[in-house]
Design an enzyme around this catalytic site. Structure first.
Site, PDB file in Angstrom:
ATOM      1  N   ARG A  47      60.957  -3.719   3.623  1.00 47.42           N
ATOM      2  CA  ARG A  47      60.110  -2.715   4.291  1.00 47.42           C
ATOM      3  C   ARG A  47      60.885  -1.885   5.322  1.00 47.42           C
ATOM      4  O   ARG A  47      60.287  -1.325   6.251  1.00 47.42           O
ATOM      5  CB  ARG A  47      58.914  -3.361   4.991  1.00 47.42           C
ATOM      6  N   ARG A  91      61.987  -9.394  23.183  1.00 49.40           N
ATOM      7  CA  ARG A  91      61.558  -8.053  22.791  1.00 49.40           C
ATOM      8  C   ARG A  91      62.185  -7.048  23.734  1.00 49.40           C
ATOM      9  O   ARG A  91      62.115  -7.218  24.966  1.00 49.40           O
ATOM     10  CB  ARG A  91      60.026  -7.953  22.825  1.00 49.40           C
ATOM     11  N   SER A  94      59.796  -0.213  24.768  1.00 51.34           N
ATOM     12  CA  SER A  94      59.428   0.781  25.779  1.00 51.34           C
ATOM     13  C   SER A  94      57.974   0.545  26.160  1.00 51.34           C
ATOM     14  O   SER A  94      57.205  -0.058  25.399  1.00 51.34           O
ATOM     15  CB  SER A  94      59.615   2.201  25.250  1.00 51.34           C
ATOM     16  N   ASP A 208      57.196   6.522  29.703  1.00 57.52           N
ATOM     17  CA  ASP A 208      56.219   7.519  30.157  1.00 57.52           C
ATOM     18  C   ASP A 208      55.408   6.920  31.299  1.00 57.52           C
ATOM     19  O   ASP A 208      55.305   5.694  31.415  1.00 57.52           O
ATOM     20  CB  ASP A 208      55.312   7.990  29.014  1.00 57.52           C
ATOM     21  N   ARG A 221      66.531   8.697  27.897  1.00 58.06           N
ATOM     22  CA  ARG A 221      65.930   7.526  27.241  1.00 58.06           C
ATOM     23  C   ARG A 221      67.016   6.612  26.685  1.00 58.06           C
ATOM     24  O   ARG A 221      66.944   5.399  26.811  1.00 58.06           O
ATOM     25  CB  ARG A 221      65.006   7.966  26.096  1.00 58.06           C
TER      26      ARG A 221
END
Ligand code: HPA
Length: 239
Positions: A47, A91, A94, A208, A221
């Site tokens: 996938r 993990r 963001s 954000d 970023r």
């Protein structure tokens, strides 16, 4: 269940290191593998959920994408913990800032992960489960970041099932409970780790700010992301 699993094509348990970094985006996994690891080997592409194992400072480390949302990270983290004998998942994602104390590119480590998801219903608990980070991972990450001169904001996040929510009040309500940031995966990861007796931590760069109009550039970023990845890899070699 045997391996390979329905979602991970790696043929052997040894294809994964004991610690796996999990970004949401498969291209981030590829970026980390190709830019931060020595001799990366592609271990999954089912996938397009790219996974690699390579060497960081002499230690074997894996990186594999989780996809977006709790069902997706729920599948991959379950299979890594239960079928591939992975011990630690970090993990590296963001998150959107809820707290006014946070700025763009700040680094947040989720000590706890509140959620509006029904993921915990499967355990049929007589109450509300509190998904928390593994303390050793959290402490090691914080200590490592401090050594690198990186400040880490530690506290609650909220793992939401929706990015586009019809409920326009909920972000402010979580903020008013002291929740630092919003994302979409940590709670399921923490629950899978707890159930499997394994270790998980979710760390984020702020992409954000929900209560101010600060915008990011792609370059900024990337730099913020690199800082977090370095701290996560330096943590991995100490585990
Ligand atoms: N909401 C949910 N997940 C996120 C956000 C957000 O605003 N920003 C980054 N991940």
């Amino acid at each position: 269940m045997s391996i390979p699993t329905p979602h991970i094509g790696a043929e052997h348990k040894e294809c994964f290191a004991k610690t796996v970094l999990m970004p949401g985006d498969p291209l981030r996994a590829k970026y980390i593998a190709e830019n931060k690891l020595e001799s990366p080997v592609l271990v999954n592409e089912v996938r397009g959920m790219l996974g690699y194992t390579g060497i960081y400072k002499g230690v074997s480390v894996s990186v594999m994408a989780s996809g977006m949302g709790m069902p997706s990270i729920g599948i991959y983290s379950y299979e890594l913990f239960n079928f591939y004998d992975v011990e630690n998942i970090i993990r590296v994602g963001s998150a959107g800032a809820l707290s006014p104390t946070l700025d763009l590119y700040d680094i947040v480590a989720a000590a706890g992960a509140c959620t509006n998801s029904a993921f915990a219903n499967q355990y049929k608990l007589n109450g509300t489960f509190a998904p928390i980070a593994n303390y050793h991972l959290l402490r090691t990450f914080d200590d490592t970041a401090a050594e690198l001169g990186i400040n880490v904001h530690i506290g609650n996040v909220v793992s939401s099932d929706t990015f586009y929510s019809a409920d326009k009040d909920s972000d402010a309500q979580w903020r008013d409970m002291g929740v630092l940031a919003i994302e979409m995966e940590a709670a399921a990861l923490y629950m899978n780790a707890s159930k499997a007796g394994k270790h998980a931590l979710a760390v984020f760069t702020i992409s954000d700010c929900l209560f101010s109009n600060k915008a990011t550039t792609a370059q900024e970023r990337q730099t913020g992301f690199d800082t977090m990845i370095t701290a996560a890899l330096e943590t991995a070699v100490k585990l």
